[in-house]
Design a protein around this motif. Structure first.
Motif, PDB file in Angstrom:
ATOM      1  N   SER A 277      48.050  28.854  48.606  1.00  0.00           N
ATOM      2  CA  SER A 277      49.166  27.942  48.352  1.00  0.00           C
ATOM      3  C   SER A 277      50.484  28.678  48.193  1.00  0.00           C
ATOM      4  CB  SER A 277      48.881  27.095  47.110  1.00  0.00           C
ATOM      5  OG  SER A 277      48.787  27.929  45.954  1.00  0.00           O
ATOM      6  N   LEU A 278      50.432  29.902  47.670  1.00  0.00           N
ATOM      7  CA  LEU A 278      51.651  30.691  47.492  1.00  0.00           C
ATOM      8  C   LEU A 278      51.917  31.602  48.675  1.00  0.00           C
ATOM      9  CD1 LEU A 278      51.274  31.720  43.730  1.00  0.00           C
ATOM     10  CD2 LEU A 278      52.729  29.926  44.684  1.00  0.00           C
ATOM     11  N   GLY A 279      50.873  31.907  49.447  1.00  0.00           N
ATOM     12  CA  GLY A 279      51.037  32.777  50.606  1.00  0.00           C
ATOM     13  C   GLY A 279      51.199  34.234  50.254  1.00  0.00           C
ATOM     14  N   HIS A 280      50.676  34.659  49.094  1.00  0.00           N
ATOM     15  CA  HIS A 280      50.843  36.042  48.644  1.00  0.00           C
ATOM     16  C   HIS A 280      49.588  36.533  47.939  1.00  0.00           C
ATOM     17  CE1 HIS A 280      55.114  36.522  49.572  1.00  0.00           C
ATOM     18  NE2 HIS A 280      55.311  35.297  49.116  1.00  0.00           N
ATOM     19  N   TYR A 281      49.470  37.866  47.853  1.00  0.00           N
ATOM     20  CA  TYR A 281      48.437  38.500  47.042  1.00  0.00           C
ATOM     21  C   TYR A 281      48.905  38.487  45.584  1.00  0.00           C
ATOM     22  CZ  TYR A 281      46.145  40.275  51.261  1.00  0.00           C
ATOM     23  OH  TYR A 281      45.489  40.382  52.453  1.00  0.00           O
ATOM     24  N   ILE A 282      48.102  37.898  44.711  1.00  0.00           N
ATOM     25  CA  ILE A 282      48.471  37.736  43.309  1.00  0.00           C
ATOM     26  C   ILE A 282      47.705  38.745  42.463  1.00  0.00           C
ATOM     27  CG2 ILE A 282      48.617  36.126  41.390  1.00  0.00           C
ATOM     28  CD1 ILE A 282      50.380  35.457  43.856  1.00  0.00           C
ATOM     29  N   TRP A 283      48.436  39.458  41.611  1.00  0.00           N
ATOM     30  CA  TRP A 283      47.808  40.432  40.717  1.00  0.00           C
ATOM     31  C   TRP A 283      46.980  39.735  39.644  1.00  0.00           C
ATOM     32  CZ3 TRP A 283      47.608  45.511  41.554  1.00  0.00           C
ATOM     33  CH2 TRP A 283      48.609  46.137  42.294  1.00  0.00           C
ATOM     34  N   ASN A 284      45.811  40.283  39.351  1.00  0.00           N
ATOM     35  CA  ASN A 284      45.031  39.860  38.190  1.00  0.00           C
ATOM     36  C   ASN A 284      45.492  40.704  37.010  1.00  0.00           C
ATOM     37  OD1 ASN A 284      43.207  39.180  36.226  1.00  0.00           O
ATOM     38  ND2 ASN A 284      41.381  39.809  37.359  1.00  0.00           N
ATOM     39  N   THR A 285      46.450  40.209  36.253  1.00  0.00           N
ATOM     40  CA  THR A 285      47.099  41.003  35.212  1.00  0.00           C
ATOM     41  C   THR A 285      46.207  41.226  33.998  1.00  0.00           C
ATOM     42  OG1 THR A 285      48.116  39.003  34.299  1.00  0.00           O
ATOM     43  CG2 THR A 285      49.389  40.250  35.921  1.00  0.00           C
ATOM     44  N   THR A 286      45.057  40.538  33.909  1.00  0.00           N
ATOM     45  CA  THR A 286      44.149  40.750  32.779  1.00  0.00           C
ATOM     46  C   THR A 286      43.101  41.814  33.080  1.00  0.00           C
ATOM     47  OG1 THR A 286      42.644  38.985  33.517  1.00  0.00           O
ATOM     48  CG2 THR A 286      44.459  38.354  32.053  1.00  0.00           C
TER      49      THR A 286
END
Length: 609
Positions: A338-347
């Motif tokens: 939906s965002l079109g990006h690789y999202i960091w798993n900050t946890t």
């Protein structure tokens, strides 16, 4: 001939000023090409690079005076042929999608209206300029001219007016996000750094053929800079690395490696890999991918190079889809459709270790003398999506799948240029690319580029890239539990299984000791014995102590304890020791190694994690 005006009051006075400006503006614009005022003694201009902007950074941005009356407009540096002004009204329509904080847009002035006769429509935004191709623009614009002002509070001279500069004004340009159906309104302008010496030519709506200079060439032809050149380091909003843009020169302290030289604005990218400058390895392990060879899927064979264009006018690393996927395999990220990006798993603990250690994405370029590297720390690749790209701030990794048209390059945008120096020289027809420093950079050394210069010299005795990051990035222990080669033992048991075996073995040994201990007690005689606990002695009868014989033990010395300090060889051939993983730090005693390490990793550090 002398023109004498009797100046009335109120709006009439304002109109007279506009007429006077128009006469001066058009006179300067029409004579700029015919009458050159080249000045070899001119000094470089340092632009104001202290703003920040963008829904996908934020990024360092330029604040520049334009038009009459003068107004401050926000720009990103760009390699487009003409500068791009964004009309303030672009964000006023119902279907616009702009940042919540709208600053630095251009408002059409009465003075500019007097030059509207030169305007010509740009029919298709997608074909406006190839340097903006990754943005996949849609919307309408006009090609026109306006004034750009050179002025600095740090200089006694100026302001200098560059009239009749060719530029584009957009009223509704939208950016098409990769892999999504959610375009957003372009609300930050572009300041052209095109160093080509040719002019911009078009036919106006009334049929007149007109010719105007580009921004840098106009500054050179009017004697305000010594050459058609610039030096650029985009820098970072956080971690704080100030931006640097100098016209007619460069800051030598921003160029800390021998420049890679190209005859155009493209470079031959040979390889991309993961790098750790010092300390332990923080990345996830991928059994099927070599972390030194991540440049794949470029359509011409996995082992071939590709043409890449460092481009400050676009935000991301525009690379083959397989390359982005290969890099992501080593990172705690997931692709959000939906965002079109690789999202960091900050946890994920891996995330903190990657962005807080001297780990980098290494770009290797072909040169006449072999490969030359530019390293981009992962601390700079932890960026933030904000409205209108995301309803809440979301940290992402800026690798974007891209397939250029045949013969066109891939693009290394602002994400790359946070850690790279880019310079161009129009008269020499050369582009220079080098490693740029981090927050611990040396003092600025503004260096002039004359029209006859053909080379660009790096900083004398430059530091390594990682030495300019020592205050921000800390090396992990070599025995880090996240060491890539030991994430799971090759062809053997993983560390969880090994830990279980060790604990089980310890339990068996303890049971055996207890059994022998009990048997010995039953057989022993009733004698006084000395028991030593941590240096203190106590004399007791046999029946007062559940043991037999003489026992001397130091309480401070652990027996068969599996602790973070003790390391275990992993079975890999390189003999590197690997620490038992401690995935969470719950209930650790204050003062212990694990407790101290947990405090370091949970520290906010004023960063983005």
């Amino acid at each position: 001939m002398v023109l004498i005006f009797s100046v009335p009051s109120g709006s009439q006075a304002h109109n007279v000023c506009l007429v006077a400006f128009a006469l001066t503006f058009m006179s300067r614009a029409s004579s700029a090409l015919a009458q050159s005022k080249v000045n070899a003694d001119a000094n470089p201009w340092v632009l104001n690079y202290k703003s920040k902007a963008g829904p996908d950074g934020p990024w360092n941005a330029i604040t520049q005076l334009v038009d009459f009356p003068e107004q401050n407009v926000t720009f990103f540096p760009s390699l487009t042929q003409t500068s791009l002004f964004i009309q303030a009204g672009a964000c006023d329509t119902q279907d616009s999608a702009c940042q919540l904080q709208k600053t630095g847009l251009w408002t059409q002035s009465g003075a500019h209206s007097l030059s509207n006769w030169v305007n010509v429509s740009v029919p298709r935004a997608s074909t406006w300029d190839t340097a903006a191709a990754p943005l996949d623009l849609e919307g309408s614009a006009v090609l026109t001219i306006d004034r750009i002002v050179l002025w600095s509070a740090d200089r006694a001279d100026g302001p200098y007016y560059l009239d009749g500069v060719a530029l584009t004004i957009a009223s509704n340009y939208t950016v098409t996000q990769p892999d999504t159906d959610s375009p957003y309104t372009l609300d930050v302008g572009m300041l052209s750094l095109d160093t080509a010496l040719d002019t911009v030519n078009w036919t106006t709506t009334n049929g007149s053929d007109v010719t105007y200079n580009k921004f840098l060439n106009q500054a050179y032809q009017t004697g305000n800079i010594p050459s058609v050149s610039y030096g650029l380091h985009v820098g970072s909003v956080w971690p704080l690395v100030s931006g640097s843009l100098i016209l007619g020169g460069y800051d030598r302290s921003r160029c800390i490696s021998t420049p890679i030289v190209s005859g155009d604005n493209h470079f031959s990218l040979a390889e991309i890999g993961l790098e750790v400058a010092s300390g332990g390895w923080p990345f996830l392990k991928s059994a099927s991918i070599n972390h030194e060879h991540l440049l794949t899927g470029n359509g011409t064979g996995d082992d071939s190079t590709l043409s890449a264009m460092p481009n400050p006018g676009v935000p991301y690393l525009y690379l083959p889809d397989k390359t982005c996927s290969a890099i992501a395999a080593f990172l705690p990220v997931h692709f959000d459709q939906s965002l079109g990006h690789y999202i960091w798993n900050t946890t994920d603990p891996t995330f903190k270790q990657i962005i807080s250690s001297p780990s980098a994405l290494k770009f290797s370029f072909n040169t006449d003398s072999g490969l030359q590297n530019i390293s981009v720390p992962f601390a700079l690749l932890n960026l933030t999506l904000d409205y209108p790209l995301s309803n809440t701030p979301t940290q992402y990794f800026p690798c974007s799948s891209y397939a250029p048209d045949a013969g066109s390059p891939y693009h290394l945008g602002r994400a790359f240029l946070q850690a790279a120096f880019l310079g161009q020289h129009g008269q020499a027809n050369k582009t220079f690319l080098a490693q740029a420093p981090g927050p611990g950079m040396k003092a600025a050394v503004v260096t002039k580029l004359s029209a006859t210069d053909t080379t660009l010299t790096a900083m004398a005795n430059p530091p390594s890239w990682n030495s300019t990051w020592t205050d921000q990035l800390k090396a992990l222990p070599q025995s880090s539990a996240l060491k890539a080669t030991n994430k799971e033992t090759s062809g053997g048991l993983n560390r969880g299984a090994i830990a279980g075996i060790v604990v089980g073995a310890v339990a068996v040994v303890v049971l055996c000791v207890i059994a022998i201990f009990v048997c010995w007690r039953r057989r022993g005689s009733k004698k006084e014995q000395t028991v030593q606990w941590g240096g203190h002695q106590h004399v007791s009868a046999k029946d007062e102590f559940l043991g037999g014989g003489e026992i001397s033990e130091s309480a401070s010395e652990p027996i068969h304890e599996v602790a973070a300090e003790h390391t275990k060889k992993s079975g890999n051939s390189n003999g590197v020791t690997a620490e038992m993983e401690v995935p969470t730090y719950i209930g650790e005693l204050e003062g212990s190694y694990a407790y101290g390490r947990s405090q370091v990793l949970s520290r906010d550090g004023q960063g983005r994690w």
